[in-house]
Design a protein around this motif. Structure first.
Motif, PDB file in Angstrom:
ATOM      1  N   VAL A  34      21.849 105.937  34.581  1.00 50.16           N
ATOM      2  CA  VAL A  34      21.320 105.277  33.693  1.00 50.16           C
ATOM      3  C   VAL A  34      21.131 103.596  33.868  1.00 50.16           C
ATOM      4  CG1 VAL A  34      21.084 104.569  31.103  1.00 50.16           C
ATOM      5  CG2 VAL A  34      22.082 106.816  31.665  1.00 50.16           C
ATOM      6  N   SER A  36      21.172  99.833  32.842  1.00 50.51           N
ATOM      7  CA  SER A  36      21.455  98.985  32.040  1.00 50.51           C
ATOM      8  C   SER A  36      22.004  97.557  32.635  1.00 50.51           C
ATOM      9  CB  SER A  36      22.777  99.623  31.169  1.00 50.51           C
ATOM     10  OG  SER A  36      24.063  99.735  32.030  1.00 50.51           O
ATOM     11  N   ASN A  37      22.523  96.715  31.759  1.00 49.31           N
ATOM     12  CA  ASN A  37      22.597  95.331  32.417  1.00 49.31           C
ATOM     13  C   ASN A  37      24.297  95.712  32.655  1.00 49.31           C
ATOM     14  OD1 ASN A  37      23.704  92.904  32.833  1.00 49.31           O
ATOM     15  ND2 ASN A  37      22.532  91.674  30.957  1.00 49.31           N
ATOM     16  N   ASP A  56      10.777 101.108  33.797  1.00 50.38           N
ATOM     17  CA  ASP A  56      11.848 100.375  33.430  1.00 50.38           C
ATOM     18  C   ASP A  56      12.705  99.685  34.520  1.00 50.38           C
ATOM     19  OD1 ASP A  56      11.776 101.544  30.786  1.00 50.38           O
ATOM     20  OD2 ASP A  56      13.188 103.304  31.141  1.00 50.38           O
ATOM     21  N   HIS A  60      13.790  95.953  34.354  1.00 47.21           N
ATOM     22  CA  HIS A  60      15.303  95.702  34.575  1.00 47.21           C
ATOM     23  C   HIS A  60      15.661  94.727  36.077  1.00 47.21           C
ATOM     24  CE1 HIS A  60      19.664  96.677  34.839  1.00 47.21           C
ATOM     25  NE2 HIS A  60      19.487  96.846  36.026  1.00 47.21           N
TER      26      HIS A  60
END
Length: 176
Positions: A34, A36-37, A56, A60
């Protein structure tokens, strides 16, 4: 410092990101499922498998100081490497050599035509990301064998070619 590497399969991305992480004292994050940050002081390698959206990834990527796209020019060698990993060694960091007899395996985990299509699909994702971010794709052959020709935006990368997984002129009687 935050570094992001977006990669196709079998192009030296894990070694590249581990080396950058070590050189710059960053946490290495390898192929998260996944996006994410992941915070600061990270070097993240994202493999562009089917669950990760190109849109995405583009959004990102704005969180990073450095973004590199990594692929391989020699698609035949890339596919052979993937085929051997999935069907012979069953491990991404095993030494290997090619033997045409591998193609005779009954019920391979991933056959050659599937891998050719898959490598092409991920290459197309990299091209789309490259166009959107206005970043050139770095190719394995240049990164590892003509490193000075690659623009790493001032970052240092000195590959140790003795760490290659492919073994040329190996004993053809051994799988790995």
């Amino acid at each position: 410092m935050k570094i992001l590497v977006l990669s196709n399969i079998r192009c030296g991305g894990e070694y590249f990101t581990k080396s950058l992480a070590y050189t710059y004292n960053l946490k290495h994050i390898h192929e998260p499922d996944v996006i994410s940050n992941f915070g600061n002081d990270v070097c993240v390698k994202i493999y562009l498998h089917g669950l990760i959206s190109v849109d995405d990834v583009i959004v990102h990527s704005r969180l990073y100081d450095y973004v590199f796209l990594l692929d391989r020019k020699d698609k035949k060698e890339q596919v052979k490497s993937a085929y051997t990993m999935y069907n012979i060694t069953n491990h991404r960091t095993s030494n290997w050599t090619w033997n045409d007899e591998y193609l005779e395996i009954k019920n391979p985990v991933a056959d050659i035509s599937y891998l050719e299509n898959y490598v092409s699909l991920i290459h197309n994702k990299l091209v789309k990301i490259s166009n959107s971010l206005n970043k050139e794709i770095i190719y394995y052959e240049d990164l590892y064998h003509n490193t000075d020709s690659v623009d790493l935006n001032g970052l240092e990368f000195k590959p140790d070619l003795s760490k290659r997984y492919y073994v040329e002129n190996g004993d053809k009687n051994k799988l790995i």
